[in-house]
Design a protein around this motif. Structure first.
Motif, mmCIF file in Angstrom:
data_model
loop_
_atom_site.group_PDB
_atom_site.id
_atom_site.type_symbol
_atom_site.label_atom_id
_atom_site.label_comp_id
_atom_site.label_asym_id
_atom_site.label_seq_id
_atom_site.Cartn_x
_atom_site.Cartn_y
_atom_site.Cartn_z
ATOM 1 N N TYR A 1 4.689 26.809 51.194
ATOM 2 C CA TYR A 1 3.689 26.383 49.676
ATOM 3 C C TYR A 1 3.474 27.326 49.650
ATOM 4 O O TYR A 1 3.370 27.876 48.385
ATOM 5 C CB TYR A 1 2.804 25.295 50.470
ATOM 6 N N LEU A 2 2.677 28.333 49.943
ATOM 7 C CA LEU A 2 2.465 29.380 50.141
ATOM 8 C C LEU A 2 3.303 30.480 48.891
ATOM 9 O O LEU A 2 2.901 31.413 47.497
ATOM 10 C CB LEU A 2 1.354 30.753 50.843
ATOM 11 N N LEU A 3 4.649 30.188 49.098
ATOM 12 C CA LEU A 3 5.326 30.923 48.573
ATOM 13 C C LEU A 3 5.786 30.284 46.979
ATOM 14 O O LEU A 3 5.886 31.049 45.889
ATOM 15 C CB LEU A 3 6.903 31.594 48.805
ATOM 16 N N ALA A 4 5.815 28.477 46.967
ATOM 17 C CA ALA A 4 5.451 27.797 45.794
ATOM 18 C C ALA A 4 4.614 28.605 44.980
ATOM 19 O O ALA A 4 5.045 28.680 43.672
ATOM 20 C CB ALA A 4 5.385 26.476 46.178
ATOM 21 N N VAL A 5 3.458 28.686 45.269
ATOM 22 C CA VAL A 5 2.812 29.274 44.779
ATOM 23 C C VAL A 5 2.582 30.044 43.989
ATOM 24 O O VAL A 5 2.047 30.690 42.642
ATOM 25 C CB VAL A 5 0.951 29.195 45.123
ATOM 26 N N LEU A 6 2.867 31.537 44.651
ATOM 27 C CA LEU A 6 3.546 32.668 44.152
ATOM 28 C C LEU A 6 4.335 32.936 42.740
ATOM 29 O O LEU A 6 4.121 33.357 42.301
ATOM 30 C CB LEU A 6 3.552 33.899 45.360
ATOM 31 N N THR A 7 5.271 32.303 43.766
ATOM 32 C CA THR A 7 6.648 32.112 42.388
ATOM 33 C C THR A 7 6.973 31.218 40.966
ATOM 34 O O THR A 7 6.653 31.929 40.458
ATOM 35 C CB THR A 7 7.902 32.401 43.771
ATOM 36 N N ILE A 8 5.944 29.887 41.693
ATOM 37 C CA ILE A 8 6.344 29.319 40.669
ATOM 38 C C ILE A 8 4.983 29.118 39.574
ATOM 39 O O ILE A 8 5.062 28.408 38.712
ATOM 40 C CB ILE A 8 6.789 27.357 41.074
ATOM 41 N N GLY A 9 3.781 29.266 41.054
ATOM 42 C CA GLY A 9 2.568 28.671 39.855
ATOM 43 C C GLY A 9 2.272 30.492 38.890
ATOM 44 O O GLY A 9 1.622 29.589 38.159
ATOM 45 N N SER A 10 2.247 31.554 39.583
ATOM 46 C CA SER A 10 2.220 32.328 38.374
ATOM 47 C C SER A 10 2.510 32.837 37.531
ATOM 48 O O SER A 10 2.439 32.600 36.493
ATOM 49 C CB SER A 10 2.522 33.308 39.918
ATOM 50 N N LYS A 11 3.738 31.986 37.358
ATOM 51 C CA LYS A 11 4.773 31.931 36.452
ATOM 52 C C LYS A 11 4.397 31.166 35.360
ATOM 53 O O LYS A 11 4.621 31.234 34.213
ATOM 54 C CB LYS A 11 6.241 31.768 37.409
ATOM 55 N N TYR A 12 4.490 29.710 35.563
ATOM 56 C CA TYR A 12 3.476 28.722 34.995
ATOM 57 C C TYR A 12 2.586 29.289 33.697
ATOM 58 O O TYR A 12 2.082 29.253 32.768
ATOM 59 C CB TYR A 12 2.880 27.156 35.574
ATOM 60 N N LEU A 13 1.145 29.770 34.978
ATOM 61 C CA LEU A 13 -0.022 30.385 34.603
ATOM 62 C C LEU A 13 0.593 31.833 33.378
ATOM 63 O O LEU A 13 0.099 31.650 32.723
ATOM 64 C CB LEU A 13 -0.966 31.629 35.885
ATOM 65 N N LYS A 14 1.372 32.133 34.065
ATOM 66 C CA LYS A 14 1.942 33.443 32.769
ATOM 67 C C LYS A 14 2.448 32.577 31.135
ATOM 68 O O LYS A 14 1.300 33.016 29.953
ATOM 69 C CB LYS A 14 2.325 34.238 32.895
ATOM 70 N N GLN A 15 3.007 31.536 31.941
ATOM 71 C CA GLN A 15 3.568 31.586 30.318
ATOM 72 C C GLN A 15 2.420 30.550 29.165
ATOM 73 O O GLN A 15 2.550 30.196 28.027
ATOM 74 C CB GLN A 15 5.056 30.201 30.506
ATOM 75 N N ARG A 16 1.540 29.517 29.824
ATOM 76 C CA ARG A 16 0.598 28.783 29.593
ATOM 77 C C ARG A 16 -0.518 29.805 29.601
ATOM 78 O O ARG A 16 -1.747 29.100 29.469
ATOM 79 C CB ARG A 16 -0.302 27.794 30.228
#
Length: 282
Positions: free
Chosen positions: A89-104
């Protein structure tokens, strides 16, 4: 991981990361092809959400289920014993969540009604992005030195891939495969060198002369103020080259530079040289 039989070479770890990127890209292209006949801009406004959804699906079917990404599985690699559900779950937050925050990041900053606060949020995102880029570069240098943690997220979570290949078996590349790759790259280099030497404008003109019949119009009975003979749009900086048809300056000049014997696409008239391009005075 102390056993050498379980060691994963650096090139294999990097290839796994690149394969993961390619898998996301392939799925994204399929989604674009499916929605290309919908309203223009339908997918672009939701592009970050589509990207997150695809990555979550891939994460669910690979990392969360088999403890390894699809790229790692293609190369007989997975995460070691230290991997668990919490780290997944932490890996998903670091790889997917951080990318989404950058795009938005721009929309998130704009949502703040206070202009000064909005600028601070934008500055915060910019500094965070730069920090991550620098940290990723440092991590890459450390990975090349020690062969551990190919990505920044792996290093933060202490994840290390291990090989699933039988003991003593290393990744090998067949001779026939290498031969095909060498021939293909040699062919690509030949095309890169040869294609710019081919004047396809001249070939197109000659093919048109062979298969199309066009009446020559060399009597210059006046210029028609209609559409550009090349792009069929309202002429920009109108010019002509001696026949009764009008051109945009860019259309006629670019074609003359590409083919010195450029012919009018409507009547087949050929100017003597590029200096015959004449500005049209309205």
């Amino acid at each position: 991981m102390t056993s050498k039989e379980r060691y994963v070479p650096r090139v294999t770890q990097l290839d796994a990361v690149e394969l993961d990127k390619e898998i996301v890209s392939i799925l994204k292209n399929q989604v674009i092809n499916v929605t290309k006949f919908m309203t223009i801009g339908f997918l672009s406004r939701w592009d970050p959400e589509v990207d997150v959804l695809l990555r979550l699906i891939i994460w669910k079917l690979s990392v969360n289920k088999i403890c390894g990404t699809f790229g790692q599985q293609l190369l007989s690699v997975r995460y070691g014993r230290e991997f668990n559900k919490n780290k997944a779950y932490l890996l998903a937050v670091l790889t997917i969540g951080s990318k989404y925050l950058k795009q938005r990041s721009h929309e998130i900053a704009s949502a703040t009604r206070n202009p000064s606060m909005s600028e601070k949020v934008k500055l915060l995102f910019q500094w965070a992005d730069k920090t991550i880029q620098v940290a990723s570069l440092v991590n890459l240098l450390m990975f090349l030195s020690e062969g551990k943690h190919p990505t920044l997220a792996d290093r933060i979570l202490g994840l290390q891939p291990v090989s699933l290949a039988p003991s003593g078996q290393s990744r090998t590349v067949g001779y026939s495969y290498m031969t095909r790759e060498l021939l293909w790259h040699g062919f690509i280099e030949l095309l890169i060198f040869a294609v710019p030497l081919v004047n396809y404008h001249a070939l197109k003109r000659r093919a048109s002369n062979l298969f199309l019949w066009r009446k020559k119009d060399n009597d210059n009975r006046g210029v028609t103020f209609t559409k550009c003979a090349e792009c069929n749009e309202t002429p920009v900086l109108p010019h002509h080259m001696g026949c009764s048809h009008i051109f945009c300056f860019y259309c006629i000049k670019a074609n003359h530079l590409a083919d010195e014997k450029y012919e009018c696409p409507l009547c087949g008239f050929t100017a003597d040289d590029a200096t015959s391009v004449i500005p049209l005075h309205l």
